[in-house]
Design a protein around this motif. Sequence first.
Motif, short mmCIF file in Angstrom:
data_model
loop_
_atom_site.label_atom_id
_atom_site.label_comp_id
_atom_site.label_asym_id
_atom_site.label_seq_id
_atom_site.Cartn_x
_atom_site.Cartn_y
_atom_site.Cartn_z
N GLY A 60 -2.26 3.30 -7.06
CA GLY A 60 -3.87 3.23 -7.26
C GLY A 60 -4.48 4.00 -6.37
O GLY A 60 -4.03 4.49 -5.22
N ASP A 61 -5.92 4.41 -6.75
CA ASP A 61 -6.79 5.05 -5.90
C ASP A 61 -7.43 3.88 -4.81
O ASP A 61 -8.11 4.39 -3.85
CB ASP A 61 -7.77 5.78 -6.58
CG ASP A 61 -7.20 6.85 -7.50
OD1 ASP A 61 -6.31 7.52 -6.95
OD2 ASP A 61 -7.76 7.22 -8.49
N TYR A 62 -7.28 2.87 -5.33
CA TYR A 62 -7.89 1.62 -4.54
C TYR A 62 -6.81 0.48 -4.57
O TYR A 62 -6.14 0.30 -5.55
CB TYR A 62 -9.12 1.17 -5.27
CG TYR A 62 -10.32 1.86 -4.92
CD1 TYR A 62 -11.19 1.90 -3.97
CD2 TYR A 62 -10.78 3.07 -6.10
CE1 TYR A 62 -12.40 2.58 -3.99
CE2 TYR A 62 -11.78 3.79 -6.16
CZ TYR A 62 -12.52 3.52 -4.91
OH TYR A 62 -13.80 4.49 -4.92
N GLY A 68 -4.37 3.88 8.96
CA GLY A 68 -3.11 3.25 8.86
C GLY A 68 -3.36 1.81 8.19
O GLY A 68 -4.23 1.45 7.72
N GLY A 69 -2.20 0.59 8.15
CA GLY A 69 -2.48 -0.60 7.51
C GLY A 69 -2.88 -1.72 8.74
O GLY A 69 -3.33 -1.45 9.64
N LYS A 99 -7.73 4.24 -0.88
CA LYS A 99 -6.36 4.71 -0.40
C LYS A 99 -6.73 5.78 0.64
O LYS A 99 -5.67 5.67 2.01
CB LYS A 99 -5.65 5.66 -1.27
CG LYS A 99 -4.59 6.33 -1.15
CD LYS A 99 -3.92 7.11 -2.02
CE LYS A 99 -3.15 6.53 -3.28
NZ LYS A 99 -2.61 7.50 -4.40
N LYS A 100 -7.74 6.43 0.88
CA LYS A 100 -8.03 7.49 2.02
C LYS A 100 -8.12 6.50 3.40
O LYS A 100 -7.69 6.86 4.46
CB LYS A 100 -9.39 8.15 1.85
CG LYS A 100 -10.52 7.37 1.85
CD LYS A 100 -11.73 8.34 1.47
CE LYS A 100 -13.00 7.57 1.61
NZ LYS A 100 -14.36 8.28 1.38
N MET A 111 0.83 -1.25 0.14
CA MET A 111 -0.06 0.15 -0.03
C MET A 111 0.76 1.25 -0.07
O MET A 111 0.49 2.20 -0.59
CB MET A 111 -1.07 -0.11 1.07
CG MET A 111 -2.09 -1.06 1.08
SD MET A 111 -3.21 -0.83 2.26
CE MET A 111 -2.55 -1.81 3.69
N ALA A 112 1.76 1.17 0.68
CA ALA A 112 2.95 2.30 0.69
C ALA A 112 3.59 2.68 -0.62
O ALA A 112 4.04 3.76 -0.82
CB ALA A 112 3.62 2.15 2.04
#
Length: 334
Positions: free
Chosen positions: A84-86, A174-175, A167-168, A79-80
Amino acid sequence: MKYSIIVPVYNRTNEVAELLQSAEQLNFNRDNFEILFLDDGSSDELGKFIHSYRSESNLAIRYIYQENTGPAEARNNGMANSSGDYFLFLDSDCLLPPQWLNKIDGALAEHHYDAFGGPDTFHESFSPVLKAVNYSMTSFIGTGGIRGNKNSFERFYPRSFNMGISKKIFENIGGMRLRYYGEDTDFSARIYEAGYKVGLIPEAFVYHKRRTSLPRFFKQITRIGMSRIVIGKLHKHMLKPVHLLPAFLILGLVALLLLTLLLPAVFAPLWYLVALGFVLICLLAFVQSFQMYKRIKVSLLSIMALNIQVFGYGYGLLKGIWKFHVLKENIENK
């Protein structure tokens, strides 16, 4: 870039090859998604395979190596480093139907989910063992339909074998924070608690191989049972009596055995009821599996898989209670 598909991998190069072959068939604009493989310290030359891979359909493929820290940290790393937006999470042992991304894209346009997930199912090419495991993991008597079934007895929590978030969410909460036990379920619970809109997309299913042998399936199910105890410590509303039924079953059988040894005349007849119940459940599993697959061998294996699931999950629950409640082991990094 709209979608980043994140796949943690540890010594599963053969699975990655099959996943990529299915991804080649996705009927979705190649400019709108990328695939990130997060190598969690593999020793089977995954990086060499990825770098030498030539996509037939111009897939955007990226490879990131990290020292072995577990699948949750691999997803966080993905993710980091995603564009992408998703973020879409897959397990390396999944295969994608051609319409998978289209179904996700359409559902997001209609429902505007912040987080979402889809079911997993079997492919016709799967072995009899894999089909039996699929029956056990998706049938109501096996899991209560909690893995992407609209008729589930409880709220839907996306699982990382087929899960997506905006992404938001990553930017705001956080993850994943657990290393191995229930990291995706805990993540989904935190997403709900933060007030985001979560939904099931039934049409966005994946073909999931899971474990390729019954002993490996038992090991996986035991870990899932332990995970439920960890999740219950973090989110008390997510550990209900119905989740503990397999553990109660094991304890009940042990208690009945001890009582039978002490007072055989009184308790021995109860074993006839136990045997009757066992036969009826096995018969139901056979019939349901046969309706799905039309193969006697798969139906017989489904009976074995169901029993492995129930007793393996119950054993995992008891092991988790012992580790995290009696011994009070710290659940951080678990």
